[in-house]
Design a protein around this motif. Structure first.
Motif, PDB file in Angstrom:
ATOM      1  N   GLU A 157       0.874  -1.265  -0.064  1.00 45.75           N
ATOM      2  CA  GLU A 157       0.017  -0.192   0.179  1.00 45.75           C
ATOM      3  C   GLU A 157       0.989   1.087   0.060  1.00 45.75           C
ATOM      4  O   GLU A 157       0.685   2.174  -0.586  1.00 45.75           O
ATOM      5  N   MET A 158       1.852   1.314   0.756  1.00 44.67           N
ATOM      6  CA  MET A 158       2.745   2.406   0.768  1.00 44.67           C
ATOM      7  C   MET A 158       3.485   2.641  -0.757  1.00 44.67           C
ATOM      8  O   MET A 158       3.766   3.501  -1.025  1.00 44.67           O
ATOM      9  N   ASP A 159       3.953   1.301  -1.143  1.00 45.34           N
ATOM     10  CA  ASP A 159       4.505   1.652  -2.723  1.00 45.34           C
ATOM     11  C   ASP A 159       3.478   2.055  -3.429  1.00 45.34           C
ATOM     12  O   ASP A 159       3.715   2.954  -4.434  1.00 45.34           O
ATOM     13  N   LEU A 160       2.257   1.526  -3.182  1.00 40.29           N
ATOM     14  CA  LEU A 160       1.112   2.219  -4.192  1.00 40.29           C
ATOM     15  C   LEU A 160       0.894   3.658  -4.176  1.00 40.29           C
ATOM     16  O   LEU A 160       0.720   4.303  -4.960  1.00 40.29           O
ATOM     17  N   GLN A 161       0.931   4.118  -2.812  1.00 42.26           N
ATOM     18  CA  GLN A 161       0.776   5.496  -2.763  1.00 42.26           C
ATOM     19  C   GLN A 161       1.876   6.592  -3.055  1.00 42.26           C
ATOM     20  O   GLN A 161       1.751   7.451  -3.583  1.00 42.26           O
ATOM     21  N   LYS A 162       3.046   5.860  -2.991  1.00 38.68           N
ATOM     22  CA  LYS A 162       4.331   6.550  -3.713  1.00 38.68           C
ATOM     23  C   LYS A 162       4.091   6.854  -4.959  1.00 38.68           C
ATOM     24  O   LYS A 162       4.237   7.633  -5.554  1.00 38.68           O
ATOM     25  N   LEU A 163       3.533   5.617  -5.597  1.00 35.96           N
ATOM     26  CA  LEU A 163       3.447   5.701  -7.175  1.00 35.96           C
ATOM     27  C   LEU A 163       2.147   6.651  -7.567  1.00 35.96           C
ATOM     28  O   LEU A 163       2.397   7.310  -8.505  1.00 35.96           O
ATOM     29  N   GLN A 164       1.353   6.802  -6.600  1.00 38.56           N
ATOM     30  CA  GLN A 164       0.167   7.534  -6.842  1.00 38.56           C
ATOM     31  C   GLN A 164       0.429   8.932  -6.962  1.00 38.56           C
ATOM     32  O   GLN A 164       0.048  10.028  -7.569  1.00 38.56           O
ATOM     33  N   SER A 165       1.203   9.306  -5.936  1.00 35.33           N
ATOM     34  CA  SER A 165       1.505  10.660  -5.434  1.00 35.33           C
ATOM     35  C   SER A 165       2.698  10.973  -6.689  1.00 35.33           C
ATOM     36  O   SER A 165       2.659  12.169  -6.814  1.00 35.33           O
ATOM     37  N   LYS A 166       3.539  10.208  -6.991  1.00 34.96           N
ATOM     38  CA  LYS A 166       4.315  10.535  -8.184  1.00 34.96           C
ATOM     39  C   LYS A 166       3.723  10.843  -9.522  1.00 34.96           C
ATOM     40  O   LYS A 166       3.966  11.729 -10.084  1.00 34.96           O
ATOM     41  N   SER A 167       2.601  10.101  -9.662  1.00 33.57           N
ATOM     42  CA  SER A 167       2.193  10.190 -10.843  1.00 33.57           C
ATOM     43  C   SER A 167       0.936  11.497 -10.703  1.00 33.57           C
ATOM     44  O   SER A 167       0.521  12.013 -11.983  1.00 33.57           O
TER      45      SER A 167
END
Length: 156
Positions: A145-155
């Motif tokens: 979930e943390m990795d997913l949030q990082k990816l979403q915040s970058k995109s």
């Protein structure tokens, strides 16, 4: 004179009502006079004693026979009661034997205290292992979930 008297007695003794010459020529035997002897006290006492003893013996035998019959009937009923109670005891013994056999088979199938403690320890280990795996999966999912949030915040 004695001859005349004895012939007169003979004639009187043989006087009969028949007129035949043969019957007159036979002399009739002198009648036998038997005197009935009176029963004396001694003979009467013995006779009475024997009759009384026979009557008492017969009454005693009858009483003894009745008592024997009563005792036989009581003994027979006691034997029948004893047989009935013996049959009950035999049935109870059979039931006890069957219950003992059932108990023996249940004991062989039942778990002991040590087996239950071992099983409890195994279940606890399995539960602890599952709990650890659950926590690991939870941390892995959190990491995803943390990795997913990082990816979403970058995109974004």
């Amino acid at each position: 004179m004695q001859a005349a008297t004895s012939s007169a007695i003979r004639l009187a003794a043989r006087r009969q009502f028949t007129t035949s010459a043969v019957a007159r020529s036979e002399q009739a035997p002198a009648p036998v006079v038997s005197y009935k002897r009176p029963v004396g006290g001694f003979r009467g006492g013995i006779l009475g004693f024997l009759i009384g003893a026979t009557a008492a013996g017969g009454a005693g035998y009858y009483y003894l026979l009745e008592e024997y019959q009563t005792a036989s009937n009581l003994l027979l009923s006691s034997v029948e009661d004893l047989q009935a109670s013996t049959n009950k005891v035999r049935d109870y013994a059979k039931k006890i034997e069957s219950v003992e056999a059932e108990l023996k088979s249940l004991r062989s199938k039942a778990a002991t205290v040590e087996q239950l403690q071992d099983l409890k320890a195994d279940v606890k280990k399995v539960y602890d292992g599952l709990n650890v795996e659950h926590l690991e999966l939870k941390s892995h999912v959190w990491g995803l979930e943390m990795d997913l949030q990082k990816l979403q915040s970058k995109s974004v």
